[in-house]
Design a protein around this motif. Structure first.
Motif, PDB file in Angstrom:
ATOM      1  N   HIS A 187       0.838  -1.191   0.000  1.00  0.00           N
ATOM      2  CA  HIS A 187       0.000   0.000   0.000  1.00  0.00           C
ATOM      3  C   HIS A 187       0.878   1.249   0.000  1.00  0.00           C
ATOM      4  CE1 HIS A 187      -2.931  -2.853   2.185  1.00  0.00           C
ATOM      5  NE2 HIS A 187      -3.243  -2.808   0.904  1.00  0.00           N
ATOM      6  N   LEU A 188       0.451   2.281  -0.705  1.00  0.00           N
ATOM      7  CA  LEU A 188       1.210   3.530  -0.757  1.00  0.00           C
ATOM      8  C   LEU A 188       1.254   4.158   0.630  1.00  0.00           C
ATOM      9  CD1 LEU A 188       2.632   5.479  -2.764  1.00  0.00           C
ATOM     10  CD2 LEU A 188       0.512   6.806  -2.759  1.00  0.00           C
ATOM     11  N   ALA A 189       2.449   4.503   1.078  1.00  0.00           N
ATOM     12  CA  ALA A 189       2.679   5.140   2.379  1.00  0.00           C
ATOM     13  C   ALA A 189       2.164   4.281   3.528  1.00  0.00           C
ATOM     14  CB  ALA A 189       2.037   6.525   2.420  1.00  0.00           C
ATOM     15  N   GLY A 190       1.956   2.982   3.259  1.00  0.00           N
ATOM     16  CA  GLY A 190       1.513   2.085   4.313  1.00  0.00           C
ATOM     17  C   GLY A 190       0.069   2.256   4.746  1.00  0.00           C
ATOM     18  N   ILE A 191      -0.709   3.025   3.977  1.00  0.00           N
ATOM     19  CA  ILE A 191      -2.104   3.284   4.353  1.00  0.00           C
ATOM     20  C   ILE A 191      -3.007   2.208   3.755  1.00  0.00           C
ATOM     21  CG2 ILE A 191      -4.044   4.881   4.124  1.00  0.00           C
ATOM     22  CD1 ILE A 191      -2.120   7.164   4.280  1.00  0.00           C
ATOM     23  N   LYS A 192      -3.717   1.514   4.614  1.00  0.00           N
ATOM     24  CA  LYS A 192      -4.626   0.463   4.167  1.00  0.00           C
ATOM     25  C   LYS A 192      -5.861   1.095   3.533  1.00  0.00           C
ATOM     26  CE  LYS A 192      -7.046  -3.678   5.753  1.00  0.00           C
ATOM     27  NZ  LYS A 192      -7.351  -4.560   6.927  1.00  0.00           N
ATOM     28  N   PRO A 193      -6.233   0.665   2.332  1.00  0.00           N
ATOM     29  CA  PRO A 193      -7.389   1.266   1.655  1.00  0.00           C
ATOM     30  C   PRO A 193      -8.708   0.810   2.262  1.00  0.00           C
ATOM     31  CG  PRO A 193      -6.536  -0.550   0.353  1.00  0.00           C
ATOM     32  CD  PRO A 193      -5.578  -0.371   1.505  1.00  0.00           C
ATOM     33  N   SER A 194      -9.748   1.577   1.962  1.00  0.00           N
ATOM     34  CA  SER A 194     -11.098   1.189   2.358  1.00  0.00           C
ATOM     35  C   SER A 194     -11.533  -0.043   1.584  1.00  0.00           C
ATOM     36  CB  SER A 194     -12.073   2.347   2.115  1.00  0.00           C
ATOM     37  OG  SER A 194     -11.617   3.536   2.742  1.00  0.00           O
ATOM     38  N   TYR A 195     -11.128  -0.113   0.313  1.00  0.00           N
ATOM     39  CA  TYR A 195     -11.373  -1.279  -0.530  1.00  0.00           C
ATOM     40  C   TYR A 195     -10.481  -1.160  -1.750  1.00  0.00           C
ATOM     41  CZ  TYR A 195     -14.317   1.887  -3.304  1.00  0.00           C
ATOM     42  OH  TYR A 195     -14.774   2.935  -4.067  1.00  0.00           O
ATOM     43  N   SER A 196     -10.376  -2.249  -2.528  1.00  0.00           N
ATOM     44  CA  SER A 196      -9.514  -2.263  -3.712  1.00  0.00           C
ATOM     45  C   SER A 196     -10.224  -2.955  -4.862  1.00  0.00           C
ATOM     46  CB  SER A 196      -8.193  -2.991  -3.423  1.00  0.00           C
ATOM     47  OG  SER A 196      -7.468  -2.359  -2.392  1.00  0.00           O
ATOM     48  N   LEU A 197      -9.842  -2.555  -6.090  1.00  0.00           N
ATOM     49  CA  LEU A 197     -10.264  -3.237  -7.301  1.00  0.00           C
ATOM     50  C   LEU A 197      -8.995  -3.716  -7.995  1.00  0.00           C
ATOM     51  CD1 LEU A 197     -12.971  -0.781  -8.736  1.00  0.00           C
ATOM     52  CD2 LEU A 197     -13.335  -2.818  -7.341  1.00  0.00           C
ATOM     53  N   ALA A 198      -8.921  -5.008  -8.284  1.00  0.00           N
ATOM     54  CA  ALA A 198      -7.687  -5.567  -8.834  1.00  0.00           C
ATOM     55  C   ALA A 198      -7.924  -6.196 -10.193  1.00  0.00           C
ATOM     56  CB  ALA A 198      -7.094  -6.596  -7.878  1.00  0.00           C
ATOM     57  N   GLY A 199      -6.945  -5.987 -11.090  1.00  0.00           N
ATOM     58  CA  GLY A 199      -6.923  -6.653 -12.385  1.00  0.00           C
ATOM     59  C   GLY A 199      -5.795  -7.658 -12.398  1.00  0.00           C
ATOM     60  N   LYS A 200      -5.316  -8.012 -13.607  1.00  0.00           N
ATOM     61  CA  LYS A 200      -4.262  -9.007 -13.721  1.00  0.00           C
ATOM     62  C   LYS A 200      -2.913  -8.470 -13.258  1.00  0.00           C
ATOM     63  CE  LYS A 200      -6.358 -11.641 -17.509  1.00  0.00           C
ATOM     64  NZ  LYS A 200      -6.197 -12.119 -18.911  1.00  0.00           N
ATOM     65  N   SER A 201      -2.631  -7.197 -13.557  1.00  0.00           N
ATOM     66  CA  SER A 201      -1.302  -6.662 -13.239  1.00  0.00           C
ATOM     67  C   SER A 201      -1.334  -5.441 -12.330  1.00  0.00           C
ATOM     68  CB  SER A 201      -0.556  -6.309 -14.530  1.00  0.00           C
ATOM     69  OG  SER A 201      -1.278  -5.332 -15.273  1.00  0.00           O
ATOM     70  N   VAL A 202      -2.465  -4.758 -12.248  1.00  0.00           N
ATOM     71  CA  VAL A 202      -2.543  -3.558 -11.410  1.00  0.00           C
ATOM     72  C   VAL A 202      -3.726  -3.657 -10.459  1.00  0.00           C
ATOM     73  CG1 VAL A 202      -1.453  -2.088 -13.140  1.00  0.00           C
ATOM     74  CG2 VAL A 202      -3.950  -2.259 -13.058  1.00  0.00           C
ATOM     75  N   ARG A 203      -3.648  -2.839  -9.419  1.00  0.00           N
ATOM     76  CA  ARG A 203      -4.685  -2.778  -8.396  1.00  0.00           C
ATOM     77  C   ARG A 203      -4.967  -1.311  -8.088  1.00  0.00           C
ATOM     78  NH1 ARG A 203      -1.774  -4.427  -4.078  1.00  0.00           N
ATOM     79  NH2 ARG A 203      -1.743  -2.385  -3.058  1.00  0.00           N
ATOM     80  N   TYR A 204      -6.223  -0.980  -7.894  1.00  0.00           N
ATOM     81  CA  TYR A 204      -6.590   0.374  -7.510  1.00  0.00           C
ATOM     82  C   TYR A 204      -7.078   0.361  -6.069  1.00  0.00           C
ATOM     83  CZ  TYR A 204      -6.143   1.603 -12.397  1.00  0.00           C
ATOM     84  OH  TYR A 204      -5.644   1.814 -13.666  1.00  0.00           O
ATOM     85  N   ASP A 205      -6.285   0.980  -5.186  1.00  0.00           N
ATOM     86  CA  ASP A 205      -6.657   1.097  -3.784  1.00  0.00           C
ATOM     87  C   ASP A 205      -7.494   2.356  -3.600  1.00  0.00           C
ATOM     88  OD1 ASP A 205      -5.248  -1.172  -3.200  1.00  0.00           O
ATOM     89  OD2 ASP A 205      -3.455  -0.113  -2.477  1.00  0.00           O
ATOM     90  N   CYS A 206      -8.650   2.223  -2.995  1.00  0.00           N
ATOM     91  CA  CYS A 206      -9.576   3.338  -2.798  1.00  0.00           C
ATOM     92  C   CYS A 206      -9.638   3.699  -1.315  1.00  0.00           C
ATOM     93  CB  CYS A 206     -10.959   2.982  -3.327  1.00  0.00           C
ATOM     94  SG  CYS A 206     -10.974   2.531  -5.072  1.00  0.00           S
ATOM     95  N   ILE A 207      -9.250   4.915  -1.000  1.00  0.00           N
ATOM     96  CA  ILE A 207      -9.238   5.401   0.378  1.00  0.00           C
ATOM     97  C   ILE A 207     -10.349   6.428   0.526  1.00  0.00           C
ATOM     98  CG2 ILE A 207      -7.860   6.608   2.128  1.00  0.00           C
ATOM     99  CD1 ILE A 207      -5.385   5.539   0.432  1.00  0.00           C
ATOM    100  N   VAL A 208     -11.304   6.150   1.391  1.00  0.00           N
ATOM    101  CA  VAL A 208     -12.420   7.053   1.622  1.00  0.00           C
ATOM    102  C   VAL A 208     -12.219   7.712   2.974  1.00  0.00           C
ATOM    103  CG1 VAL A 208     -14.923   7.274   1.791  1.00  0.00           C
ATOM    104  CG2 VAL A 208     -13.919   5.556   0.258  1.00  0.00           C
TER     105      VAL A 208
END
Length: 291
Positions: A267-288
């Motif tokens: 996780h960027l800067a060690g911040i755990k996201p609220s949820y994530s969407l993942a594909g084959k090679s990338v993941r989008y971490d969503c912080i609310v």
């Protein structure tokens, strides 16, 4: 003044700040970091019929006087070329020009709505067509991800700290606004060629989404992608302060921060996201953020 105009005005403030910041850098006695070292090796070439004012502005930002004769260049020079077609980056026989038209297949309605980034940026309960949703792309690069957001209906402010990459992006946006299939989306993209870490905390109108795409080695493995970005790699360098980037994003008071990461990366800067969407090679971490 409408919200869209306010967002554009904020972009203009970013450009003004970038010019002042670049002026200070141009008078520095020595490069402060790897990005400055790379810029010190850049040459600017202006050919007849080119936008000389744009070339002069770039030269003032990086402390390099534009040249008007190709004969004085060395094959090893990294050259920003201004000609009648726009702006390109070249070194020896390699040459590249930013071109958002290459994204057209991904903008088709059925495919656009399936893009992971577009899905990650959605605001629950908000309809994009009802009022302008605002996004900040804090690490714009050549603007491809920002185009996806703009095509999905967002007003997007783009921050790009490297002045050469920002010049390539500005030229690409100019051409996109003249392209019949890109003009609508490109009209919602507003470039502020400055460092988002400095600019985001000063944004008056809070964005709905802040998007962060710090560089990571895993995302450019294929031969085709390496060839495309070979020249850009001379200028780009990974985020050197992840904590500062995240703090600045949160200081803009968005409803959501979306972070692009390698699918198995930390996780960027060690911040755990609220949820994530993942594909084959990338993941989008969503912080609310808690409001």
């Amino acid at each position: 003044m409408g919200e869209r105009d306010s967002f554009r005005q904020a972009s203009q403030c970013g450009r003004d700040g970038a010019q002042a910041f670049a002026g200070r850098k141009a008078h520095a006695s020595a490069p402060a970091d790897p990005a400055d070292t790379a810029l010190s090796l850049v040459r600017i070439l202006v050919l007849p019929g080119a936008d000389e004012d744009a070339a002069e502005r770039l030269g003032a930002k990086i402390g390099v006087a534009p040249l008007r004769d190709e004969c004085v260049l060395d094959p090893s020079d990294l050259v920003v070329r201004f000609d009648t077609d726009g702006v390109s980056l070249q070194r020896g026989e390699l040459s590249m020009r930013a071109d958002l038209a290459a994204m057209l297949p991904r903008l088709k309605a059925g495919r656009l709505n399936r893009e992971l980034l577009v899905r990650a940026a959605r605001i629950k309960g908000a309809q994009v067509g009802e009022c302008p949703l605002r996004a900040v792309d804090a690490t714009a690069g050549l603007g491809e991800d920002a185009l996806l957001l703009a095509a999905a209906g967002f007003e997007v402010m783009l921050f790009e700290r490297d002045p050469v990459i920002a010049a390539l992006l500005a030229d690409s946006l100019r051409r996109a606004r003249e392209h019949p299939q890109l003009a609508d989306a490109a009209s919602r993209m507003h470039l502020a060629g400055t460092d988002s870490v400095e600019a985001m905390p000063a944004i008056d109108l809070a964005p709905d989404v802040v998007y962060l795409d710090p560089m990571f080695p895993e995302r450019r493995k294929s031969a085709a992608v390496k060839k495309k970005f070979q020249l850009i790699h001379y200028l780009e360098h990974p985020c050197d302060d992840q904590e500062a980037l995240m703090r600045a994003a949160l200081a803009a008071h968005p409803r959501k921060v979306v972070v692009k990461r390698p699918v198995k990366g930390p996780h960027l800067a060690g911040i755990k996201p609220s949820y994530s969407l993942a594909g084959k090679s990338v993941r989008y971490d969503c912080i609310v953020p808690v409001r």
